[in-house]
Design a protein around this motif. Structure first.
Motif, PDB file in Angstrom:
ATOM      1  N   ARG A  59      -8.015  34.751 -18.810  1.00 47.06           N
ATOM      2  CA  ARG A  59      -9.088  34.303 -17.915  1.00 47.06           C
ATOM      3  C   ARG A  59      -8.680  33.030 -17.182  1.00 47.06           C
ATOM      4  O   ARG A  59      -8.973  32.877 -15.982  1.00 47.06           O
ATOM      5  CB  ARG A  59     -10.379  34.088 -18.699  1.00 47.06           C
ATOM      6  N   ALA A  60      -8.027  32.112 -17.915  1.00 45.01           N
ATOM      7  CA  ALA A  60      -7.553  30.880 -17.273  1.00 45.01           C
ATOM      8  C   ALA A  60      -6.526  31.209 -16.193  1.00 45.01           C
ATOM      9  O   ALA A  60      -6.574  30.644 -15.079  1.00 45.01           O
ATOM     10  CB  ALA A  60      -6.960  29.938 -18.327  1.00 45.01           C
ATOM     11  N   GLU A  61      -5.598  32.114 -16.486  1.00 45.54           N
ATOM     12  CA  GLU A  61      -4.606  32.527 -15.486  1.00 45.54           C
ATOM     13  C   GLU A  61      -5.294  33.168 -14.287  1.00 45.54           C
ATOM     14  O   GLU A  61      -4.901  32.935 -13.137  1.00 45.54           O
ATOM     15  CB  GLU A  61      -3.608  33.519 -16.095  1.00 45.54           C
ATOM     16  N   LEU A  62      -6.312  33.983 -14.536  1.00 40.46           N
ATOM     17  CA  LEU A  62      -7.046  34.633 -13.455  1.00 40.46           C
ATOM     18  C   LEU A  62      -7.734  33.603 -12.570  1.00 40.46           C
ATOM     19  O   LEU A  62      -7.701  33.717 -11.340  1.00 40.46           O
ATOM     20  CB  LEU A  62      -8.063  35.623 -14.031  1.00 40.46           C
ATOM     21  N   ARG A  63      -8.337  32.581 -13.191  1.00 39.49           N
ATOM     22  CA  ARG A  63      -8.975  31.518 -12.413  1.00 39.49           C
ATOM     23  C   ARG A  63      -7.948  30.795 -11.547  1.00 39.49           C
ATOM     24  O   ARG A  63      -8.200  30.490 -10.374  1.00 39.49           O
ATOM     25  CB  ARG A  63      -9.701  30.537 -13.337  1.00 39.49           C
ATOM     26  N   ILE A  64      -6.758  30.539 -12.111  1.00 44.71           N
ATOM     27  CA  ILE A  64      -5.695  29.881 -11.350  1.00 44.71           C
ATOM     28  C   ILE A  64      -5.267  30.768 -10.182  1.00 44.71           C
ATOM     29  O   ILE A  64      -5.114  30.299  -9.052  1.00 44.71           O
ATOM     30  CB  ILE A  64      -4.499  29.540 -12.266  1.00 44.71           C
ATOM     31  N   ARG A  65      -5.092  32.059 -10.459  1.00 43.03           N
ATOM     32  CA  ARG A  65      -4.700  32.980  -9.384  1.00 43.03           C
ATOM     33  C   ARG A  65      -5.772  33.063  -8.298  1.00 43.03           C
ATOM     34  O   ARG A  65      -5.461  33.141  -7.110  1.00 43.03           O
ATOM     35  CB  ARG A  65      -4.416  34.371  -9.946  1.00 43.03           C
ATOM     36  N   GLU A  66      -7.028  33.079  -8.728  1.00 39.57           N
ATOM     37  CA  GLU A  66      -8.124  33.105  -7.746  1.00 39.57           C
ATOM     38  C   GLU A  66      -8.102  31.833  -6.905  1.00 39.57           C
ATOM     39  O   GLU A  66      -8.310  31.887  -5.682  1.00 39.57           O
ATOM     40  CB  GLU A  66      -9.478  33.260  -8.453  1.00 39.57           C
ATOM     41  N   ALA A  67      -7.841  30.688  -7.529  1.00 34.57           N
ATOM     42  CA  ALA A  67      -7.763  29.421  -6.786  1.00 34.57           C
ATOM     43  C   ALA A  67      -6.588  29.440  -5.816  1.00 34.57           C
ATOM     44  O   ALA A  67      -6.705  28.998  -4.663  1.00 34.57           O
ATOM     45  CB  ALA A  67      -7.651  28.250  -7.759  1.00 34.57           C
ATOM     46  N   VAL A  68      -5.432  29.966  -6.269  1.00 33.82           N
ATOM     47  CA  VAL A  68      -4.250  30.054  -5.404  1.00 33.82           C
ATOM     48  C   VAL A  68      -4.536  31.003  -4.240  1.00 33.82           C
ATOM     49  O   VAL A  68      -4.182  30.712  -3.076  1.00 33.82           O
ATOM     50  CB  VAL A  68      -3.011  30.502  -6.213  1.00 33.82           C
ATOM     51  N   ALA A  69      -5.183  32.133  -4.531  1.00 32.26           N
ATOM     52  CA  ALA A  69      -5.514  33.098  -3.478  1.00 32.26           C
ATOM     53  C   ALA A  69      -6.483  32.469  -2.477  1.00 32.26           C
ATOM     54  O   ALA A  69      -6.333  32.662  -1.252  1.00 32.26           O
ATOM     55  CB  ALA A  69      -6.102  34.365  -4.082  1.00 32.26           C
ATOM     56  N   ALA A  70      -7.468  31.724  -2.960  1.00 28.13           N
ATOM     57  CA  ALA A  70      -8.418  31.067  -2.062  1.00 28.13           C
ATOM     58  C   ALA A  70      -7.692  30.036  -1.206  1.00 28.13           C
ATOM     59  O   ALA A  70      -7.955  29.923   0.008  1.00 28.13           O
ATOM     60  CB  ALA A  70      -9.534  30.413  -2.873  1.00 28.13           C
ATOM     61  N   GLU A  71      -6.766  29.285  -1.789  1.00 26.94           N
ATOM     62  CA  GLU A  71      -5.987  28.290  -1.042  1.00 26.94           C
ATOM     63  C   GLU A  71      -5.113  28.990   0.005  1.00 26.94           C
ATOM     64  O   GLU A  71      -5.000  28.532   1.150  1.00 26.94           O
ATOM     65  CB  GLU A  71      -5.130  27.465  -2.008  1.00 26.94           C
ATOM     66  N   ARG A  72      -4.506  30.101  -0.369  1.00 27.10           N
ATOM     67  CA  ARG A  72      -3.687  30.865   0.572  1.00 27.10           C
ATOM     68  C   ARG A  72      -4.537  31.341   1.742  1.00 27.10           C
ATOM     69  O   ARG A  72      -4.153  31.209   2.910  1.00 27.10           O
ATOM     70  CB  ARG A  72      -3.043  32.056  -0.150  1.00 27.10           C
ATOM     71  N   ASP A  73      -5.724  31.906   1.414  1.00 29.05           N
ATOM     72  CA  ASP A  73      -6.613  32.385   2.474  1.00 29.05           C
ATOM     73  C   ASP A  73      -7.036  31.243   3.396  1.00 29.05           C
ATOM     74  O   ASP A  73      -7.056  31.386   4.626  1.00 29.05           O
ATOM     75  CB  ASP A  73      -7.856  33.065   1.876  1.00 29.05           C
ATOM     76  N   ARG A  74      -7.325  30.085   2.827  1.00 30.41           N
ATOM     77  CA  ARG A  74      -7.711  28.917   3.620  1.00 30.41           C
ATOM     78  C   ARG A  74      -6.561  28.496   4.532  1.00 30.41           C
ATOM     79  O   ARG A  74      -6.742  28.202   5.724  1.00 30.41           O
ATOM     80  CB  ARG A  74      -8.125  27.759   2.694  1.00 30.41           C
ATOM     81  N   LEU A  75      -5.347  28.494   3.962  1.00 29.91           N
ATOM     82  CA  LEU A  75      -4.174  28.106   4.753  1.00 29.91           C
ATOM     83  C   LEU A  75      -3.880  29.127   5.857  1.00 29.91           C
ATOM     84  O   LEU A  75      -3.465  28.766   6.958  1.00 29.91           O
ATOM     85  CB  LEU A  75      -2.956  27.925   3.854  1.00 29.91           C
ATOM     86  N   LEU A  76      -4.088  30.422   5.554  1.00 29.87           N
ATOM     87  CA  LEU A  76      -3.887  31.438   6.588  1.00 29.87           C
ATOM     88  C   LEU A  76      -4.863  31.254   7.752  1.00 29.87           C
ATOM     89  O   LEU A  76      -4.490  31.371   8.923  1.00 29.87           O
ATOM     90  CB  LEU A  76      -4.041  32.850   5.990  1.00 29.87           C
ATOM     91  N   VAL A  77      -6.122  30.956   7.387  1.00 29.63           N
ATOM     92  CA  VAL A  77      -7.130  30.712   8.427  1.00 29.63           C
ATOM     93  C   VAL A  77      -6.740  29.471   9.239  1.00 29.63           C
ATOM     94  O   VAL A  77      -6.774  29.472  10.489  1.00 29.63           O
ATOM     95  CB  VAL A  77      -8.537  30.566   7.812  1.00 29.63           C
ATOM     96  N   GLU A  78      -6.344  28.405   8.536  1.00 30.62           N
ATOM     97  CA  GLU A  78      -5.941  27.167   9.225  1.00 30.62           C
ATOM     98  C   GLU A  78      -4.719  27.414  10.101  1.00 30.62           C
ATOM     99  O   GLU A  78      -4.639  26.921  11.245  1.00 30.62           O
ATOM    100  CB  GLU A  78      -5.634  26.088   8.188  1.00 30.62           C
ATOM    101  N   ASN A  79      -3.777  28.203   9.604  1.00 29.55           N
ATOM    102  CA  ASN A  79      -2.580  28.536  10.369  1.00 29.55           C
ATOM    103  C   ASN A  79      -2.960  29.309  11.633  1.00 29.55           C
ATOM    104  O   ASN A  79      -2.431  29.055  12.728  1.00 29.55           O
ATOM    105  CB  ASN A  79      -1.615  29.334   9.507  1.00 29.55           C
ATOM    106  N   ALA A  80      -3.869  30.261  11.484  1.00 28.39           N
ATOM    107  CA  ALA A  80      -4.312  31.042  12.642  1.00 28.39           C
ATOM    108  C   ALA A  80      -4.993  30.142  13.666  1.00 28.39           C
ATOM    109  O   ALA A  80      -4.784  30.292  14.885  1.00 28.39           O
ATOM    110  CB  ALA A  80      -5.245  32.155  12.200  1.00 28.39           C
ATOM    111  N   GLN A  81      -5.786  29.200  13.168  1.00 29.35           N
ATOM    112  CA  GLN A  81      -6.460  28.276  14.084  1.00 29.35           C
ATOM    113  C   GLN A  81      -5.451  27.393  14.815  1.00 29.35           C
ATOM    114  O   GLN A  81      -5.571  27.145  16.028  1.00 29.35           O
ATOM    115  CB  GLN A  81      -7.466  27.403  13.314  1.00 29.35           C
TER     116      GLN A  81
END
Length: 129
Positions: free
Chosen positions: A95-117
């Motif tokens: 569960r801890a690993e899943l939370r970390i992966r979810e946080a990394v995925a959210a950060e990636r998605d945020r960075l992709l959006v920022e990159n697109a902008q």
């Protein structure tokens, strides 16, 4: 009664002697029957006691088997509890690993959006993305 009279009656061949002889025979026969009945009762009681001893031995064997099975079940329960504790630890770690992966995925998605902008701004400013 005098002993001489008793001997005369018993051995004299008289009717009284025959009656007394039969009476004595009957009394001795009854005593013998009582002894025989007592012996039979004793034998039956001994057989019953042997049978009860066998039943008791069987019950003791069943009890020992049940105690052995119960000890094995208790050991299995203890092992299952240990396995459950290990599994709970593993689940918590996953569960801890899943939370970390979810946080990394959210950060990636945020960075992709920022990159697109940022690309959009570069294009807007007339640059090459």
């Amino acid at each position: 009664m005098k002993p001489e009279l008793i001997v005369a009656l018993l051995g004299g061949g008289s009717i009284a002697g025959a009656i007394i002889d039969r009476l004595v025979t009957w009394l001795l026969g009854r005593r013998k029957e009582r002894i025989t009945l007592a012996d039979q009762s004793t034998q039956m009681a001994e057989r019953l006691l042997v049978r009860m001893d066998a039943q008791l031995a069987g019950a003791e064997t069943k009890l020992q088997l049940a105690e052995t099975q119960m000890a094995a079940a208790n050991l299995t329960i203890a092992q299952l509890r240990e396995e459950l504790a290990r599994t709970k630890g593993e689940v918590a770690q996953l569960r801890a690993e899943l939370r970390i992966r979810e946080a990394v995925a959210a950060e990636r998605d945020r960075l992709l959006v920022e990159n697109a902008q940022l690309k959009a701004k570069v294009i807007q400013l007339g640059g090459d993305p």
